[in-house]
Design an enzyme around this catalytic site. Sequence first.
Site, PDB file in Angstrom:
ATOM      1  N   SER A 129       0.739  -1.163  -0.175  1.00 45.62           N
ATOM      2  CA  SER A 129      -0.005   0.030   0.009  1.00 45.62           C
ATOM      3  C   SER A 129       0.935   1.312   0.067  1.00 45.62           C
ATOM      4  O   SER A 129       1.555   1.438  -0.903  1.00 45.62           O
ATOM      5  CB  SER A 129      -0.930   0.020   1.272  1.00 45.62           C
ATOM      6  OG  SER A 129      -1.851   0.922   0.769  1.00 45.62           O
ATOM      7  N   ASP A 144      -6.231   1.735  -3.428  1.00 43.65           N
ATOM      8  CA  ASP A 144      -7.452   1.704  -3.103  1.00 43.65           C
ATOM      9  C   ASP A 144      -7.986   2.556  -2.499  1.00 43.65           C
ATOM     10  O   ASP A 144      -9.325   3.003  -1.996  1.00 43.65           O
ATOM     11  CB  ASP A 144      -7.420   0.357  -2.051  1.00 43.65           C
ATOM     12  CG  ASP A 144      -6.482   0.391  -0.846  1.00 43.65           C
ATOM     13  OD1 ASP A 144      -5.421   1.315  -0.990  1.00 43.65           O
ATOM     14  OD2 ASP A 144      -6.485  -0.538   0.025  1.00 43.65           O
TER      15      ASP A 144
HETATM   16 MG    MG Z   1      -3.687   0.908   0.217  1.00 44.15          MG
END
Ligand code: MG
Length: 447
Positions: A94, A239
Site C-alpha cells: 500500500s 484502494d
Molecule cells: Mg492502499
Amino acid sequence: MPLFSTTGIRGISNKDMNPEFCLDLGRTFGTLIGKGKRILIGMDTRTSSEMLKNSVVSGLLSSGCSVYDTGVVPIPIINYGSKKYDAGVMITSSHNPPEWNGIKFLLGNGTEISTNMERKFERILKSKKFTKAPWKNIGKYHEKDSMQDYINQVAKLVRINRTRGAKLKVIADVGNGAQGTLVPKLLNTLGCSGIILHGTLNGHFERVPEPRPDTLTKLVKEVKAQKADLGVAYDVDGDRAIFVTEKGNVLMGDVTGSMLARELLKKNKKGTIVTTVATSSLIDDVAGLQKGKVIRTVVGAKFVGDTMLKKKALFGFEENGGCIFPRMSYARDGSLTMAKILELLALSGKTLTELRKELPIYYQEKGRVMCPDTKKTKVTSAVKKKVKKQRMKIDQTDGLKIFLEDGWVLIRASGTEPLFRVFTESKNKKSAKELLRWGMNQVKKAV
Ligand code: MG
C-alpha cells in the site's frame, strides 16, 4: 508480533519479505484453500513485487492450486476479479516506503481472509504441514488479463453517457503506483481527458506514497495550471483516492465519502452507511438529512467491509480516502471512487468546490503522545475512569471517543508504535485546537 496486521502481512523486502518466506506463504495459502482451487494473483509496482510474486506462485502451484496471473494491477481489480475464482492474492504494501512489501490474501468474495482463517494460516505455516501435490496434480500457471472485466463493471455502475457528455478534465497523480496501469484506460472509457502525474511504474516513488494534503503539492499546482475540473491522487495499490478541487483545495476522504453517501441515500431514499469512529461527524449530518443510518466501526478498512456485508449496507468509507461500493466488492476501491465523483460532477453540473460548499464545515486536529507499549492499557483505563467521573459521553468502539460540548476527542493507542494518537473535531477551529490540548493533557497526565 502476530504475522497478520490489519492490512495483511508486511515487511522489508529481502529481509522479512524474502523469497523463501514467500514460498512458504504461498504453500500455506494453497494448503488452506485446498488443492484443485483457482487463484487470481496481482501485484503493485514495487521493485520486489515480481520476485515475491514468483515465490508465492511456486508455493501455490506446489500445493495443487492453479494460478491466474494478472500482472501489475491496482488491488480493486483483484478484489472484484477474485469473485470469479476461489481466492485472490495481491502483492503490495500500500502506502509504505519503497523498500517495504507485503501480501494480502483474499477469499472468493473479494474480502480479506477472516481472523479465524489467519489463525489457521499461522498454524499451517508454523507446522510446515503443506499439501504437496503429486506430479500429475501440480497446479497450472496462466497469464490472465482482468482489467477489461473490471472496466466493464465500472461502466455498469456509472452513467458513462453522462460522464462522456460532460467532457471533464482530470489530473491523476498515480504516485508511481498500480493505478498507473488502469486510470488512463478508465478515463478513456468515461470520456474524460486526463493527464497522468508520476506515471513511471518502476518502483521508485517520486512523491511520498501516502496521498495527504502535504504530499500533493505538485498535483495541486498542476490542477490550477491546466485548469482541470479536478485532481485525484492514489496510494501505491490504488484502494484510496484523495481529490483536489478545481481551485486547488485538497478534500479529505470524510468530505468526498460524505458527498457520495449523500447521493446514494438520496437515490435510495434510505440505507446504512458504515464508517469508522475516526470519521468526521459530517456523515451524521448528511445521513440525518437523508433518513440514512450510520454505523461506526473499529479503525481499519477490513472492519468497515465486514460490517457492510453483515448489515447489507449501501456504502462505506474511511477518512483516508477509501470508499467501498458493495456492487463492486466489499473492499476499498480508489478507481471506482474517481468514476463516481466524476459522475457526480457530470450529473449535477456543479464544480467540486460548489459541491463542497453544500456540506457543513468541521475542523480537525491531530496529535500524538509517546507512551511505552507496556503502559498503554493502564493509561487508557486511567483516562476512562477520570472522564467517566465527569459524566462525559464515551464511545468505546475503538479507543476512547469522548463527546464534549463543542466537539469530540478520540484517544487511541497505536497498534504499531509506542504512542497514543489523539484526534479532535469541532465546528469551530479554535475549539478543535483546545480539544486537542485537552485530550493530549489527559494522556500525558496518565502516562
Ligand atoms: Mg492502499
